[in-house]
Design a protein around this motif. Sequence first.
Motif, mmCIF file in Angstrom:
data_model
loop_
_atom_site.group_PDB
_atom_site.id
_atom_site.type_symbol
_atom_site.label_atom_id
_atom_site.label_comp_id
_atom_site.label_asym_id
_atom_site.label_seq_id
_atom_site.Cartn_x
_atom_site.Cartn_y
_atom_site.Cartn_z
ATOM 1 N N GLY A 149 6.700 2.917 -1.409
ATOM 2 C CA GLY A 149 6.202 1.968 -2.397
ATOM 3 C C GLY A 149 7.073 1.939 -3.641
ATOM 4 O O GLY A 149 7.430 2.988 -4.179
ATOM 5 N N LEU A 150 7.411 0.730 -4.089
ATOM 6 C CA LEU A 150 8.270 0.573 -5.268
ATOM 7 C C LEU A 150 7.481 0.296 -6.540
ATOM 8 O O LEU A 150 8.036 0.351 -7.633
ATOM 9 C CB LEU A 150 9.277 -0.557 -5.037
ATOM 10 C CG LEU A 150 10.276 -0.309 -3.909
ATOM 11 C CD1 LEU A 150 11.147 -1.540 -3.689
ATOM 12 C CD2 LEU A 150 11.136 0.902 -4.215
ATOM 13 N N ASP A 151 6.203 -0.045 -6.409
ATOM 14 C CA ASP A 151 5.382 -0.309 -7.589
ATOM 15 C C ASP A 151 3.936 0.079 -7.286
ATOM 16 O O ASP A 151 3.624 0.506 -6.182
ATOM 17 C CB ASP A 151 5.495 -1.780 -8.025
ATOM 18 C CG ASP A 151 5.068 -2.747 -6.933
ATOM 19 O OD1 ASP A 151 4.021 -2.518 -6.284
ATOM 20 O OD2 ASP A 151 5.778 -3.744 -6.720
ATOM 21 N N SER A 152 3.078 -0.059 -8.262
ATOM 22 C CA SER A 152 1.651 0.240 -8.098
ATOM 23 C C SER A 152 0.813 -1.002 -8.379
ATOM 24 O O SER A 152 -0.272 -0.911 -8.928
ATOM 25 C CB SER A 152 1.236 1.376 -9.043
ATOM 26 O OG SER A 152 1.921 2.561 -8.734
ATOM 27 N N ASN A 153 1.320 -2.164 -8.009
ATOM 28 C CA ASN A 153 0.633 -3.415 -8.332
ATOM 29 C C ASN A 153 -0.718 -3.560 -7.646
ATOM 30 O O ASN A 153 -1.612 -4.189 -8.191
ATOM 31 C CB ASN A 153 1.501 -4.616 -7.941
ATOM 32 C CG ASN A 153 2.725 -4.733 -8.799
ATOM 33 O OD1 ASN A 153 2.844 -4.100 -9.832
ATOM 34 N ND2 ASN A 153 3.665 -5.559 -8.371
ATOM 35 N N CYS A 199 -2.804 -10.234 -4.482
ATOM 36 C CA CYS A 199 -1.998 -9.186 -5.101
ATOM 37 C C CYS A 199 -0.773 -8.892 -4.236
ATOM 38 O O CYS A 199 -0.860 -8.768 -3.020
ATOM 39 C CB CYS A 199 -2.832 -7.919 -5.270
ATOM 40 S SG CYS A 199 -2.001 -6.635 -6.217
ATOM 41 N N LYS A 214 2.935 3.657 -6.435
ATOM 42 C CA LYS A 214 4.392 3.798 -6.481
ATOM 43 C C LYS A 214 4.750 5.153 -5.883
ATOM 44 O O LYS A 214 4.130 6.168 -6.197
ATOM 45 C CB LYS A 214 4.890 3.700 -7.914
ATOM 46 C CG LYS A 214 6.389 3.755 -8.037
ATOM 47 C CD LYS A 214 6.841 3.555 -9.466
ATOM 48 C CE LYS A 214 8.349 3.554 -9.553
ATOM 49 N NZ LYS A 214 8.812 3.276 -10.915
ATOM 50 N N HIS A 228 7.813 -7.410 1.128
ATOM 51 C CA HIS A 228 6.820 -7.919 0.188
ATOM 52 C C HIS A 228 5.484 -7.948 0.917
ATOM 53 O O HIS A 228 5.370 -8.572 1.971
ATOM 54 C CB HIS A 228 7.202 -9.315 -0.303
ATOM 55 C CG HIS A 228 8.553 -9.333 -0.940
ATOM 56 N ND1 HIS A 228 8.736 -9.052 -2.270
ATOM 57 C CD2 HIS A 228 9.779 -9.549 -0.417
ATOM 58 C CE1 HIS A 228 10.031 -9.114 -2.543
ATOM 59 N NE2 HIS A 228 10.690 -9.406 -1.429
ATOM 60 N N THR A 251 2.834 -6.531 -3.664
ATOM 61 C CA THR A 251 3.537 -5.285 -3.957
ATOM 62 C C THR A 251 4.837 -5.252 -3.163
ATOM 63 O O THR A 251 4.984 -5.978 -2.181
ATOM 64 C CB THR A 251 2.642 -4.059 -3.639
ATOM 65 O OG1 THR A 251 3.237 -2.893 -4.174
ATOM 66 C CG2 THR A 251 2.419 -3.886 -2.154
ATOM 67 N N GLU A 252 5.782 -4.429 -3.580
ATOM 68 C CA GLU A 252 7.065 -4.316 -2.902
ATOM 69 C C GLU A 252 7.236 -2.913 -2.330
ATOM 70 O O GLU A 252 6.866 -1.925 -2.962
ATOM 71 C CB GLU A 252 8.212 -4.645 -3.847
ATOM 72 C CG GLU A 252 8.225 -6.098 -4.262
ATOM 73 C CD GLU A 252 9.449 -6.473 -5.076
ATOM 74 O OE1 GLU A 252 10.094 -5.573 -5.651
ATOM 75 O OE2 GLU A 252 9.758 -7.668 -5.126
#
Length: 138
Positions: A117-121, A95, A126, A87, A97-98
């Motif tokens: 990257g698992l997301d684009s937060n 912000c 991602k 994390h 991200t994972e």
Amino acid sequence: MENKATRFAMAIASVAALIWVFDASAETLLKPRYNLSGQWQENGDPSQSINYFQEGTQLTFINIAHGFAHYFVGRYIAPTKIEGVQHRVNMGSGCSTEILTIITATSASTVEVSMKGLDSNCDLAKGWSAVGGSVRVQ
């Protein structure tokens, strides 16, 4: 005389118990080759201090540097390979991200790290990926 539903339920319960036994024994049979607990540095950089804590087949680390806080929790999937989720929090914006992280212990004092990257937060897209390594300093 038992009916079919009762026999079926008993068979399912027996299979579930057997799966639980095999799953539990698989974890006890997996023995990490090294204990990675200690202080590490990413690529030998003193400003990238990482504290690893290993208990059994679980590994955690915390790294706070350059405006980001990283927290990782993972499990050994092989005697020298750990897989888990990191994390990453931007300390300025909050912000989060994972990142899927795989750590491979190449010795008791060196590891290779691959990330995806698992997301684009936040700032990482991602699918973003990177590789690196760390060395034990303590």
